[in-house]
Write a protein that holds these residues in place. Structure first.
Motif, mmCIF file in Angstrom:
data_model
loop_
_atom_site.group_PDB
_atom_site.id
_atom_site.type_symbol
_atom_site.label_atom_id
_atom_site.label_comp_id
_atom_site.label_asym_id
_atom_site.label_seq_id
_atom_site.Cartn_x
_atom_site.Cartn_y
_atom_site.Cartn_z
ATOM 1 N N ALA A 61 -10.943 12.740 -31.537
ATOM 2 C CA ALA A 61 -11.801 13.908 -31.718
ATOM 3 C C ALA A 61 -11.211 14.850 -32.765
ATOM 4 O O ALA A 61 -11.951 15.411 -33.601
ATOM 5 N N ASN B 199 -16.217 14.117 -29.824
ATOM 6 C CA ASN B 199 -15.858 12.883 -29.137
ATOM 7 C C ASN B 199 -16.857 11.787 -29.504
ATOM 8 O O ASN B 199 -18.072 12.025 -29.543
ATOM 9 N N HIS C 114 -18.954 8.243 -29.036
ATOM 10 C CA HIS C 114 -19.571 7.457 -27.980
ATOM 11 C C HIS C 114 -20.326 6.297 -28.614
ATOM 12 O O HIS C 114 -20.926 6.434 -29.678
ATOM 13 N N ARG D 170 -8.274 9.657 -26.952
ATOM 14 C CA ARG D 170 -9.591 10.254 -27.209
ATOM 15 C C ARG D 170 -9.453 11.620 -27.871
ATOM 16 O O ARG D 170 -10.224 11.962 -28.780
ATOM 17 N N ARG D 171 -8.475 12.398 -27.431
ATOM 18 C CA ARG D 171 -8.275 13.723 -28.031
ATOM 19 C C ARG D 171 -7.888 13.596 -29.501
ATOM 20 O O ARG D 171 -8.394 14.338 -30.352
#
Length: 294
Positions: free
Chosen positions: A197, A284, A286, A193-194
C-alpha cells in the motif's frame, strides 16, 4: 519517488562486501541475478552493490522483478531504474504492468516484460532482484527468467534446498553464495500488505488526475472486466504496445473519456491494458474475482 524503509542491515556480512567488490571489479560481469528465499536480504544486497558502484563512479541500474514486494516503483509491475549519485534507490525510468501481484499468474507477460526492460537498460551493471518463489512452478519460472536474461553471475543468498535446486538447473552460470544476515526476519502478511500500500501511495499520491479520450485507443483486456472500472489499475500504452506508465481509473469523465490518476507521459497514449487489480481508498490492492467456470 518511492522512499522505502532502510534495507541494509546495520552489520553487513563481510562476504557481502567482498561479493560487491568482486562484481564491480570483475571483467565481463554485466548482468547479475540475485536469488534467495523470501526475506533473505536480496533487496538489501542490491542496494549495497548500488552504493558501492556509486562510490566507484560506475553506472548501475536495477531491474526489480518481484511483483509483490517492491524495491522500486509500484507493485504488480516489473520495474527498471538507474542508481542515483548517492547509490540509493534508483529513479524509476520504465515499467511493465503485469495485471497481478502473483508471479505465476503473470507468467505469460512477466517473461517478455522482463526481457524487454533488461534490453532497455543502459550500459553498465544491471542488478536483477527477484521474488522468493523457488519451489515447484516457482523453480520453473526462475528457469524461464534466467533463460530470458542470460545473467553472467548468480548471487545466491542463504542456505536453502530449493535454492540449491534452482542453481543445479544452471551449472554453466557462475554462482556467488552468500550468508543470510542474522538480522533478516520474515515479514508477516500484514506487513507485506502495508508495504505494498505504501508503494502504491508513493507512486499515485503525487500524480495528477487528468482525462483521456478513448476514441481511437487500442483497448487490451487482460482481466475479468470488459471495461476499466473506477479504482482499477490500467497500463498506458505507446504505439508499439509498450507500457508508458501505470494509471488508476478515477471515474468516467464523460462518454468515451476516462479520468485517470497517473504520472504525465511524454509519448502519446495509444492504448490501455488492464488486468484484475483494483485499489481501495487506503491504497490496498485487491484481485477482482473471476467468475466460476461452467
Amino acid at each position: 519517488m518511492q522512499q522505502p524503509e532502510p534495507l541494509i542491515p546495520l552489520a553487513v556480512p563481510p562476504d557481502w562486501q567482498d561479493a560487491g567488490s568482486a562484481i564491480l571489479g570483475g571483467d565481463g560481469v554485466r548482468r547479475v541475478l540475485v536469488l534467495g528465499a523470501p526475506d533473505a536480504g536480496k533487496s538489501s544486497f542490491c542496494r549495497l552493490v548500488l552504493q558501492q558502484a556509486s562510490r566507484r563512479g560506475r553506472p548501475a541500474s536495477l531491474l526489480d522483478v518481484d511483483l509483490g514486494q517492491k524495491q522500486l516503483g509500484p507493485p504488480a509491475c516489473v520495474t527498471l531504474g538507474l542508481a542515483d549519485a548517492a547509490g540509493g534507490v534508483p529513479g524509476l525510468c520504465a515499467l511493465s504492468f503485469q495485471g497481478s501481484l502473483e508471479p505465476l499468474a503473470a507468467w505469460p507477460r512477466l517473461i517478455p516484460g522482463t526481457a524487454r526492460l533488461a534490453a532497455a537498460a543502459p550500459p553498465g551493471l544491471l542488478l536483477v532482484n527477484t521474488s522468493g518463489l523457488l519451489k515447484g512452478a516457482g523453480r520453473r519460472l526462475k528457469a524461464a527468467k534466467i533463460a530470458a536474461l542470460r545473467p553472467d553471475l548468480l548471487v545466491a543468498i542463504g542456505a536453502d534446498a530449493a535454492l540449491e535446486a534452482v542453481l543445479a538447473d544452471h551449472p554453466h552460470i557462475p554462482v556467488r553464495r552468500l550468508a543470510r544476515p542474522a538480522q533478516a526476519v520474515r515479514k508477516g502478511g500484514n506487513r507485506r500488505r502495508r508495504l505494498r500500500a505504501e508503494a502504491f501511495a508513493a507512486y499515485f499520491a503525487p500524480a495528477p488526475a487528468w482525462p483521456i479520450d478513448l476514441a481511437g485507443l487500442r483497448m487490451e483486456q487482460a482481466g475479468v472486466t470488459p471495461w476499466p472500472a473506477p479504482r482499477q489499475l490500467v497500463a498506458l500504452l505507446d504505439g508499439a504496445g509498450h507500457d508508458l506508465a501505470l494509471a488508476l481509473v478515477e471515474a468516467p469523465d464523460e462518454p468515451h473519456r476516462l479520468r485517470l490518476r497517473a504520472p504525465r507521459v511524454e509519448s502519446p497514449v495509444a492504448g490501455l491494458r488492464w488486468g484484475g487489480l483494483w485499489l481501495d481508498p487506503g491504497w490496498n490492492a485487491h484481485e477482482i474475482p473471476r467468475p466460476p467456470r461452467a
